[in-house]
Design a protein around this motif. Structure first.
Motif, short mmCIF file in Angstrom:
data_model
loop_
_atom_site.label_atom_id
_atom_site.label_comp_id
_atom_site.label_asym_id
_atom_site.label_seq_id
_atom_site.Cartn_x
_atom_site.Cartn_y
_atom_site.Cartn_z
N ARG A 38 121.69 65.00 -30.02
CA ARG A 38 122.01 66.33 -29.49
C ARG A 38 123.49 66.68 -29.61
NH1 ARG A 38 120.09 67.17 -23.74
NH2 ARG A 38 120.59 69.30 -24.28
N LEU A 39 124.32 65.71 -30.01
CA LEU A 39 125.74 65.98 -30.15
C LEU A 39 125.99 66.92 -31.33
CD1 LEU A 39 127.36 62.44 -29.73
CD2 LEU A 39 127.04 64.21 -28.00
N ALA A 40 127.02 67.72 -31.21
CA ALA A 40 127.43 68.57 -32.33
C ALA A 40 127.78 67.68 -33.51
CB ALA A 40 128.62 69.43 -31.93
N ARG A 41 127.39 68.08 -34.68
CA ARG A 41 127.63 67.27 -35.88
C ARG A 41 129.12 66.95 -36.05
NH1 ARG A 41 124.40 69.04 -40.80
NH2 ARG A 41 122.87 67.93 -39.57
N MET A 42 129.98 67.94 -35.81
CA MET A 42 131.42 67.71 -35.95
C MET A 42 131.90 66.66 -34.95
SD MET A 42 134.19 68.24 -37.55
CE MET A 42 133.84 69.64 -38.58
N SER A 65 144.52 56.52 -32.87
CA SER A 65 143.19 56.95 -33.32
C SER A 65 142.57 57.92 -32.31
CB SER A 65 142.26 55.75 -33.49
OG SER A 65 142.75 54.87 -34.46
N ILE A 66 142.73 57.62 -31.03
CA ILE A 66 142.21 58.50 -29.98
C ILE A 66 142.90 59.85 -30.03
CG2 ILE A 66 142.02 58.85 -27.49
CD1 ILE A 66 141.72 55.76 -27.25
N SER A 67 144.22 59.84 -30.08
CA SER A 67 144.99 61.10 -30.12
C SER A 67 144.63 61.94 -31.33
CB SER A 67 146.49 60.81 -30.13
OG SER A 67 146.89 60.20 -28.94
N GLU A 68 144.49 61.31 -32.48
CA GLU A 68 144.13 62.05 -33.70
C GLU A 68 142.72 62.64 -33.58
OE1 GLU A 68 144.70 59.23 -36.84
OE2 GLU A 68 146.85 59.61 -36.94
N GLY A 69 141.79 61.86 -33.04
CA GLY A 69 140.43 62.37 -32.85
C GLY A 69 140.39 63.58 -31.94
N VAL A 70 141.17 63.52 -30.87
CA VAL A 70 141.23 64.63 -29.92
C VAL A 70 141.83 65.87 -30.60
CG1 VAL A 70 142.34 65.45 -27.80
CG2 VAL A 70 141.29 63.18 -27.87
N THR A 78 134.35 72.69 -30.77
CA THR A 78 134.24 73.66 -29.67
C THR A 78 135.38 73.48 -28.66
OG1 THR A 78 132.90 72.22 -28.27
CG2 THR A 78 131.73 73.57 -29.89
N LEU A 79 135.47 74.41 -27.74
CA LEU A 79 136.52 74.36 -26.72
C LEU A 79 136.44 73.11 -25.85
CD1 LEU A 79 136.59 78.09 -25.53
CD2 LEU A 79 138.28 76.92 -26.96
N ASP A 80 135.24 72.65 -25.57
CA ASP A 80 135.05 71.48 -24.71
C ASP A 80 135.07 70.16 -25.46
OD1 ASP A 80 134.76 73.13 -22.47
OD2 ASP A 80 132.61 73.37 -22.84
N SER A 81 135.07 70.21 -26.77
CA SER A 81 134.93 68.99 -27.56
C SER A 81 136.08 68.02 -27.41
CB SER A 81 134.74 69.33 -29.04
OG SER A 81 133.47 69.90 -29.23
N SER A 82 137.30 68.52 -27.30
CA SER A 82 138.43 67.60 -27.23
C SER A 82 138.35 66.72 -25.97
CB SER A 82 139.76 68.35 -27.29
OG SER A 82 139.89 69.23 -26.21
N SER A 83 137.95 67.29 -24.86
CA SER A 83 137.80 66.50 -23.62
C SER A 83 136.66 65.49 -23.76
CB SER A 83 137.51 67.41 -22.43
OG SER A 83 138.60 68.26 -22.20
N PHE A 84 135.57 65.93 -24.36
CA PHE A 84 134.42 65.05 -24.57
C PHE A 84 134.81 63.88 -25.48
CE2 PHE A 84 130.82 63.97 -27.34
CZ PHE A 84 129.97 63.42 -26.39
N VAL A 85 135.42 64.20 -26.61
CA VAL A 85 135.83 63.17 -27.58
C VAL A 85 136.81 62.21 -26.91
CG1 VAL A 85 137.19 62.82 -29.69
CG2 VAL A 85 135.34 64.51 -29.66
#
Length: 97
Positions: A38-42, A65-70, A78-85
Motif C-alpha cells: 500500500r506504500l506509494a511507489r516513490m 543516507s537518512i538525510s538524503e532519503g528524507v 507527497t507532503l507527508d512522505s518525508s516524515s514517514f521516510v
C-alpha cells in the motif's frame, strides 16, 4: 553525471536489487497497521535505496543516507512522505546500525 557518480548509482541500484527481500522485510517490520504493497511507489523506492546505502555501503555514514532519503522524499513525493521516510529509516538505523 560523472563516471564516478554513474558507477556509484549503478552499485547502489545493484545492491538494492540483490538485497530486495531482506530490505523489504526490514521495512515491513517497521510498518504499523499498514502493508508494504500500500506504500506509494516513490516512497518504497526511496526507502529501499536508502536502506541499501545505509546497511550495505560503508562509504556513506548511515545518518547521511537518512538525510538524503528524507530530502529526496521532500522533493519527489507527497507532503507527508518525508516524515514517514524519516521515521522508517530512523527505526531501522536504531535497530541495525
Amino acid at each position: 553525471l560523472s563516471e564516478e557518480q554513474t558507477m556509484y548509482a549503478s552499485k547502489l541500484f545493484q545492491l538494492t536489487l540483490k538485497h530486495d527481500e531482506e530490505i523489504d522485510d526490514m521495512i515491513k517490520s517497521k510498518l504499523v497497521n499498514w502493508e508494504i504493497k500500500r506504500l506509494a511507489r516513490m516512497d518504497k523506492m526511496i526507502l529501499r535505496m536508502s536502506i541499501a546505502e545505509m546497511i550495505y555501503m560503508d562509504s556513506v555514514p548511515p545518518k547521511v543516507s537518512i538525510s538524503e532519503g528524507v530530502e529526496i522524499a521532500k522533493e519527489y513525493s507527497t507532503l507527508d512522505s518525508s516524515s514517514f521516510v524519516n521515521g522508517i529509516l530512523d527505526a531501522i538505523y536504531n535497530e541495525k546500525c
